[in-house]
Scaffold this active site. Structure first.
Site, PDB file in Angstrom:
ATOM      1  N   GLU A   1       0.828  -1.165   0.135  1.00  0.00           N
ATOM      2  CA  GLU A   1      -0.020   0.236  -0.018  1.00  0.00           C
ATOM      3  C   GLU A   1       0.962   1.178  -0.048  1.00  0.00           C
ATOM      4  OE1 GLU A   1      -0.244  -2.679   1.972  1.00  0.00           O
ATOM      5  OE2 GLU A   1      -2.274  -2.993   2.529  1.00  0.00           O
TER       6      GLU A   1
ATOM      7  N   CYS B   1      -2.805  -3.825   6.866  1.00  0.00           N
ATOM      8  CA  CYS B   1      -2.246  -4.249   8.186  1.00  0.00           C
ATOM      9  C   CYS B   1      -2.661  -3.099   9.068  1.00  0.00           C
ATOM     10  CB  CYS B   1      -0.760  -5.042   8.448  1.00  0.00           C
ATOM     11  SG  CYS B   1       0.258  -3.456   8.015  1.00  0.00           S
TER      12      CYS B   1
ATOM     13  N   ALA C   1      11.034 -36.150 -11.838  1.00  0.00           N
ATOM     14  CA  ALA C   1      10.831 -36.149 -13.197  1.00  0.00           C
ATOM     15  C   ALA C   1      10.784 -37.651 -13.726  1.00  0.00           C
ATOM     16  CB  ALA C   1      12.095 -35.661 -13.797  1.00  0.00           C
TER      17      ALA C   1
ATOM     18  N   ARG D   1      14.114 -23.797  -7.133  1.00  0.00           N
ATOM     19  CA  ARG D   1      14.792 -24.082  -5.897  1.00  0.00           C
ATOM     20  C   ARG D   1      15.538 -22.656  -5.363  1.00  0.00           C
ATOM     21  NH1 ARG D   1      19.547 -28.496  -7.381  1.00  0.00           N
ATOM     22  NH2 ARG D   1      18.301 -30.450  -6.936  1.00  0.00           N
TER      23      ARG D   1
ATOM     24  N   ASP E   1      22.363 -40.466  -6.481  1.00  0.00           N
ATOM     25  CA  ASP E   1      22.460 -39.167  -7.341  1.00  0.00           C
ATOM     26  C   ASP E   1      23.610 -38.306  -6.916  1.00  0.00           C
ATOM     27  OD1 ASP E   1      20.114 -40.360  -8.320  1.00  0.00           O
ATOM     28  OD2 ASP E   1      18.878 -38.823  -8.053  1.00  0.00           O
TER      29      ASP E   1
HETATM   30  C1  AOF Z   1      -0.218  -5.391   4.277  1.00  0.00           C
HETATM   31  N1  AOF Z   1       0.490  -5.204   3.254  1.00  0.00           N
HETATM   32  O1  AOF Z   1       2.104  -5.587   1.802  1.00  0.00           O
HETATM   33  C2  AOF Z   1       1.752  -6.884   3.771  1.00  0.00           C
HETATM   34  C3  AOF Z   1       1.161  -7.185   4.763  1.00  0.00           C
HETATM   35  O2  AOF Z   1       6.689  -6.914   9.892  1.00  0.00           O
HETATM   36  P1  AOF Z   1       5.883  -6.098   8.826  1.00  0.00           P
HETATM   37  O3  AOF Z   1       5.610  -4.549   9.157  1.00  0.00           O
HETATM   38  O4  AOF Z   1       6.321  -6.141   7.372  1.00  0.00           O
HETATM   39  O5  AOF Z   1       4.246  -6.621   8.821  1.00  0.00           O
HETATM   40  C4  AOF Z   1       3.981  -8.188   8.646  1.00  0.00           C
HETATM   41  C5  AOF Z   1       2.690  -8.257   8.847  1.00  0.00           C
HETATM   42  O6  AOF Z   1       1.800  -7.521   7.846  1.00  0.00           O
HETATM   43  C6  AOF Z   1       2.539  -9.627   8.190  1.00  0.00           C
HETATM   44  O7  AOF Z   1       2.486 -10.721   9.243  1.00  0.00           O
HETATM   45  C7  AOF Z   1       1.006  -9.863   7.668  1.00  0.00           C
HETATM   46  O8  AOF Z   1      -0.100  -9.971   8.535  1.00  0.00           O
HETATM   47  C8  AOF Z   1       1.013  -8.297   6.948  1.00  0.00           C
HETATM   48  N2  AOF Z   1       1.440  -8.105   5.592  1.00  0.00           N
HETATM   49  N3  AOF Z   1      -0.018  -6.479   5.216  1.00  0.00           N
HETATM   50  O9  AOF Z   1      -1.096  -4.497   4.696  1.00  0.00           O
HETATM   51  C9  AOF Z   1       1.597  -5.790   2.919  1.00  0.00           C
HETATM   52  N4  AOF Z   1       2.915  -7.814   3.459  1.00  0.00           N
HETATM   53 ZN    ZN Z   2       0.772  -3.185   5.845  1.00  0.00          ZN
END
Ligand code: AOF
Ligand code: ZN
Length: 378
Positions: A53, A75, A157, A187, A203
């Site tokens: 965001e 978040c 494979a 990988r 292998d």
């Molecule tokens: C979002 N947008 O792009 C992501 C979210 O430690 P931080 O600040 O990176 O927060 C990690 C938490 O935020 C992760 O556990 C998940 O709940 C959320 N990820 N949220 O709004 C994002 N990557």
């Molecule tokens: Zn966030």
């Protein structure tokens, strides 16, 4: 597709750029739209760096009255080891009018609270748009949060006549160049790569990614009930950390090299009257080591065991369209899981299988498709 779904599809596509870079965080993409025009786009680029965001808001500059399409609920908390400021207040402050969300964040600190905060600020929120697609982006993250284990993919494979090796397991080069580069890319995005003792013996694998600039360097794992370890192996040469899992009644042998750790897990009875360790214990231990994606490259016996235990999320089968090994070859594992994706790689066909036929192809499979089509159109 509705207009909302089209913009969400863009956000999903964008989010996949984070694969291999953001884990253990989820992949997230965000698209900002005003008057039916995209004014900003961004994704979570790497662990500990800004979320999708704020990246999209920075790209837009002014996002007042825009609609934000986010693959995951924004978040909304601080503390608990959080690395970046919460996104919900950022969206509110930026003056967006509407937020369209793919799926709810399973992280208990979010879990609907982000949506609630946005609504309390007077923003219109729609959730569940392209939910199944958005859910594939957070599959490993969800397993991490809810089941405290990594996502497990099995890969093997087989020849056109369904063999994985020659007589008595003698190694045979089965796949062509394109399949090999797909495997090395995969990988390079995983945190651990595992084989059984038979593969270690027959292998002598290296279990490293030989692609360009792999984003991750996997722990190498050997699953060994017998602990019969050959003295000279490429895994014993200096390289990434290597872990051998066995059970607590296995013979008392010393680690073959300083970077190789032997972990003895509680022993259980096996169906053939011997002792073995539990795969659940292996997954818990790998989880504690921060492993989000485990790739297993099994022989037929280990594959059959793991499929039977039901601790596998995805199977990748590369099937040669040219090579026959013949009757004396080692027979490939039986696989009755539905196919959820198929990709023509020239010399081979890659199919992805899941237990549930409603399941969507994984992000890794989508990335294999872009690699294959990119390469063939070059
Ligand atoms: C979002 N947008 O792009 C992501 C979210 O430690 P931080 O600040 O990176 O927060 C990690 C938490 O935020 C992760 O556990 C998940 O709940 C959320 N990820 N949220 O709004 C994002 N990557
Ligand atoms: Zn966030």
């Amino acid at each position: 597709m509705t207009r909302d779904e089209q913009f969400m599809a863009m956000a999903v596509e964008r989010a996949t750029l984070g694969r291999g870079h953001v884990e253990p965080n989820p992949m997230v993409g965000c698209v900002l739209v005003r008057d039916d025009t995209v004014i900003g786009i961004g994704h979570h680029e790497r662990y500990g760096s800004p979320h999708a965001e704020p990246n999209a808001l920075a790209d837009a500059g002014d996002a007042r009255n825009a609609t934000a399409y986010v693959t995951l609920e924004p978040c909304c908390y601080t503390g608990h080891g959080k690395q970046t400021p919460p996104c919900t207040p950022r969206l509110i402050k930026a003056g967006v009018r509407r937020v369209v969300i793919g799926c709810v964040d399973p992280n208990p600190h979010v879990a609907g609270n982000g949506i609630r905060q946005l609504r309390e600020a007077g923003i219109e929120v729609v959730s569940g748009v392209l939910e199944a697609e958005c859910d594939t982006l957070i599959r490993a993250f969800r397993l991490r949060v809810k089941e405290r284990r990594p996502m497990v993919a099995l890969k093997w494979a087989e020849s056109r006549d369904g063999r994985v090796a020659g007589r008595q397991g003698r190694p045979v080069r089965i796949t062509g160049d394109l399949a090999n580069s797909v495997v090395h890319e995969l990988r390079g995005r995983c945190d651990a790569i595992a084989v059984g003792t038979n593969t270690l013996v027959n292998d002598d694998p290296q279990l490293t990614a030989r692609g360009d600039n792999p984003p991750r360097r996997a722990i190498r794992v050997v699953l060994s009930n017998s602990l019969k370890l050959p003295p000279e192996r490429r895994l014993w040469q200096p390289g990434p950390p290597t872990v051998i899992y066995t059970h607590d009644q296995a013979p008392d042998v010393e680690s073959p090299a300083s970077h190789v750790e032997i972990i003895r897990l509680p022993s259980q009875d096996n169906t053939r009257g011997g002792r073995r360790f539990g795969m659940g214990d292996v997954l818990s231990d790998l989880f504690k080591r921060g492993v989000t994606h485990l790739l297993v490259e099994p022989g037929p016996k280990l594959a059959a065991d793991l499929l039977r235990l039901g601790q596998v999320d995805r199977v990748w089968r590369f099937k040669s369209t040219r090579l026959d090994i013949g009757e004396s070859g080692l027979v490939a594992p039986e696989l009755d899981w539905p196919k959820i994706g198929e990709l023509d790689l020239g010399d081979d066909v890659l199919s992805e299988h899941a237990f549930d036929c409603e399941d969507r192809a994984s992000v890794d499979f989508r990335l294999a498709r872009s690699l294959a089509t990119g390469t063939s159109s070059r």
